[in-house]
Design a protein around this motif. Structure first.
Motif, PDB file in Angstrom:
ATOM      1  N   ASN A  40     -62.046  55.149 -82.817  1.00 27.63           N
ATOM      2  CA  ASN A  40     -62.694  54.138 -82.919  1.00 27.63           C
ATOM      3  C   ASN A  40     -64.303  55.082 -83.144  1.00 27.63           C
ATOM      4  O   ASN A  40     -64.594  55.224 -82.016  1.00 27.63           O
ATOM      5  CB  ASN A  40     -62.826  53.067 -82.388  1.00 27.63           C
TER       6      ASN A  40
ATOM      7  N   ASN B  34     -62.518  56.681 -78.188  1.00 29.15           N
ATOM      8  CA  ASN B  34     -63.511  56.128 -78.992  1.00 29.15           C
ATOM      9  C   ASN B  34     -64.869  56.673 -78.510  1.00 29.15           C
ATOM     10  O   ASN B  34     -65.247  57.424 -77.528  1.00 29.15           O
ATOM     11  CB  ASN B  34     -63.530  54.868 -78.928  1.00 29.15           C
TER      12      ASN B  34
ATOM     13  N   LEU C 288     -63.118  48.910 -85.673  1.00 23.33           N
ATOM     14  CA  LEU C 288     -62.527  48.061 -84.599  1.00 23.33           C
ATOM     15  C   LEU C 288     -61.597  46.937 -84.846  1.00 23.33           C
ATOM     16  O   LEU C 288     -60.577  46.596 -84.289  1.00 23.33           O
ATOM     17  CB  LEU C 288     -63.813  47.529 -83.820  1.00 23.33           C
TER      18      LEU C 288
END
Lengths: 67, 582
Positions: B4, B249, B295
């Motif tokens: 992400n 992420n 997300l």
């Protein structure tokens, strides 16, 4: 006045940084000084003092194979 | 590996936010944009964000960087740290920001984020935006070290949480929910992926999936930073141990690619290193080894593939100092455990999630600023192996021959073998060789089984003894405490007990008392302050001796031991378990 406005170079104290503490140096003429410890130095001396901090990272220039 | 990438516009660094977006877009990498409140005051940024969602982009809200004249005027508040407001102030802030977001975009945010969104915050936000299913909730192992490192002025205490995505509990957002009923109803992801060695030993805001942080920690030289890619690879390697799952992420504020007071080189270097990280993601994706998701895509994937009760592990290696150190991390709904190979395979950090310690942060919380899930063992903050005065919180094996006792923590082991079976994970620590002063040599093999219910079974096999008839005493040693930070808490009221041939107990009063029993089946410490009981039980029959020791004010710990005298080929098998007391 924000600290970084007094120190456009963004130099941090190498002594404090070696202890993993960020302290942005103040500058007085040519001399940079730390408000948290006794460190003073020129820009060149300060950059030189960063070398041992990097020196402890033996894999600084190495691509590491994982897994 | 799933990645992400999150970006957030802030007015003073807007051009650098656009630069980050452009890098990702040029590489075809998906991003989720998290609007900050100050950015919602700027027509130019709103226009961009409208265009972004018009192009199918995902847009959420970032609740940390709040401060701007409009915020202060409308709320009378000045703090950025949303997690530290009182509940009524949190509600007021969330209603204001979500309300303005809706006015601008005619819809609810896709996702939520903050450095820390505590249980109270998430509860209010779920009420306001019930459809939101994912949030950035906390910063793994951010606490004491960062407080020190940032001039003792950074009040974010998130230690003890999971390193990877989890389902947060209703009463403590940093605790993985025990089950659906206990769950808050949202998928939580951490703020950045942290170095699982250096974020434990040092500052998590130096060593993370954040190229600016790595520059702050001096983990680069010139314009080169292999560390950024090494960390990606380390996370990628975890697929092997987690059924093919690994997660990464990146959420870097645009202020890190312009002049920054904590970066000692020109912004162009920071930009290059940040861009190279994205280029590496694109390269891995082209190899089929990485999937970039927004997300909300990730939340859906996570719910479909990672059930609440699924345990997760991380076998971490030092990728910067060259120490060859390895740490093993285990996490499930009942506990989080760290095993330190360089200390003979001892437990260096232990948290009892199954005690379900409730917590929220804010000026109306008894915890105030401390969001940390409490520890029973934290060897870095609370002494660990002795090197100055007494030892502190840790586990080890003591091996006694004659009058001499050796400590397994002195054995530097540099590898670990990890296997998963139907019961759970098995960690096999390499054999440790000990030599006594009279020349006797023994080899100890340690195995850990991590089991549901907050249980860690520990097998210490006396694999070899240099003198065939020699017998040595193995003593499983657990030194515990409890706490949130590096400072000791009040130990009064902790109850120590031993069970076996006799039953004894004492209530902690710093008097260095010892209770013991032969034919020991269990020794335990009940810590009412965190509603947790820590037990050390003998498996495969009673131990020769079980002991519980009270500490004193210069060593505010409790020690639980179980010992057996054994010959070659025999084992001491114990179970360390955690329980909720109420």
């Amino acid at each position: 006045m924000p600290i970084y406005a007094q120190n456009v170079l963004g130099l941090r104290c190498p002594v404090c940084l070696a202890r993993e503490i960020d302290v942005v140096l103040y500058v007085d003429g040519e001399e940079y000084y730390c408000i948290k410890c006794g460190y003073t130095g020129t820009e060149a001396e300060t950059r030189e003092a960063y070398k041992p901090i990097r020196g402890k990272f033996k894999l600084l220039r190495t691509r590491v194979k994982s897994g | 590996m799933i990645v992400n990438i999150l970006h957030r516009p802030v007015p003073e660094h807007y051009e650098f936010f656009r630069m980050q977006q452009e890098w990702a877009e040029n590489l075809g990498l998906k991003t989720t944009v998290m609007a900050t409140y100050p950015s919602l005051q700027k027509p130019e940024i709103i226009e961009y964000l409208k265009d972004w969602i018009g192009r199918g982009g995902e847009l959420g809200i970032y609740f940390t960087e709040l401060r701007c004249p409009e915020f202060m005027e409308k709320t009378g508040l000045e703090m950025d740290a949303v997690w530290l407001y009182a509940t009524d102030e949190k509600r007021r802030i969330f209603e204001l920001v979500v309300g303005e977001f809706r006015e601008h975009f005619g819809r609810d945010p896709d996702a939520l984020a903050g450095y820390h969104l505590d249980a109270v915050s998430l509860g209010i936000l779920k009420e306001l935006c019930p459809a939101v299913d994912i949030a950035v909730v906390g910063c793994f192992e951010e606490g004491v070290r960062v407080f020190h490192g940032c001039n003792h002025s950074w009040y974010l205490f998130n230690e003890g949480m999971p390193w990877n995505p989890w389902y947060p509990a209703k009463d403590n957002a940093l605790r993985p929910a025990a089950n659906e009923e206990d769950a808050l109803g949202i998928v939580a992801v951490p703020h950045l992926s942290r170095d699982m060695v250096l974020a434990y030993e040092g500052r998590d805001d130096f060593w993370a999936s954040h190229p600016g942080d790595v520059m702050r920690g001096m983990g680069y030289e010139g314009e080169e930073c292999p560390y950024n890619l090494n960390l990606v690879d380390q996370y990628l390697a975890q697929e092997k141990y987690n059924g093919g799952f690994s997660y990464y992420n990146v959420f870097v504020g645009p202020g890190w690619i312009t002049h920054n007071m904590n970066i000692d080189d020109p912004p162009e270097v920071a930009q290059k290193l940040h861009r190279e990280q994205y280029e590496y993601f694109a390269e891995l994706r082209s190899q089929g080894r990485l999937t970039d998701m927004t997300l909300t895509e990730f939340a859906k994937w996570f719910r479909e593939h990672r059930p609440i009760e699924m345990p997760e592990v991380f076998l971490a290696s030092d990728i910067l100092y060259g120490s060859k150190k390895k740490y093993f991390w285990y996490k499930d709904t009942d506990m989080r455990v760290l095993v330190d190979m360089a200390q003979g395979g001892s437990i260096g950090d232990l948290r009892a999630y199954n005690a379900r310690v409730a917590a929220f942060t804010g000026s109306d919380s008894p915890n105030l600023d401390i969001g940390i899930y409490p520890y029973l063992i934290q060897s870095q903050h609370r002494t660990g192996v002795a090197n100055h005065a007494f030892d502190g919180a840790r586990t080890t094996l003591e091996v006694t021959h004659g009058e001499e006792t050796l400590d397994l923590c002195a054995c530097r082991l540099l590898d670990a073998d990890l296997a998963q079976n139907e019961d759970g994970y098995h960690l096999q620590v390499p054999p440790a060789r000990l030599r006594f002063s009279d020349g006797l040599e023994v080899t100890i093999e340690t195995g850990y089984d991590f089991l549901p219910g907050g249980r860690v079974e520990v097998t210490r096999k006396l694999a070899e003894v240099s003198r065939k008839d020699a017998r040595v005493t193995l003593r499983e040693y657990v030194k515990g405490s409890y706490g949130w930070t590096e400072y000791p808490e009040d130990m009064h009221g902790i109850v120590l007990r031993v069970s076996g041939e006799s039953e004894e107990s004492l209530t902690y009063d710093y008097r260095t008392r010892i209770i013991r029993t032969e034919a020991a089946t269990e020794v335990a410490a009940v810590v009412p302050q965190i509603e947790t009981e820590l037990r050390l039980s003998s498996l495969d029959g009673p131990a020769d001796l079980g002991e519980a020791r009270e500490g004193h004010l210069f060593s505010p710990f409790y020690t639980l031991t179980m010992e057996k005298t054994l010959g070659a080929g025999e084992s001491l098998k114990t179970c360390l378990s955690m329980h909720r007391t109420s």
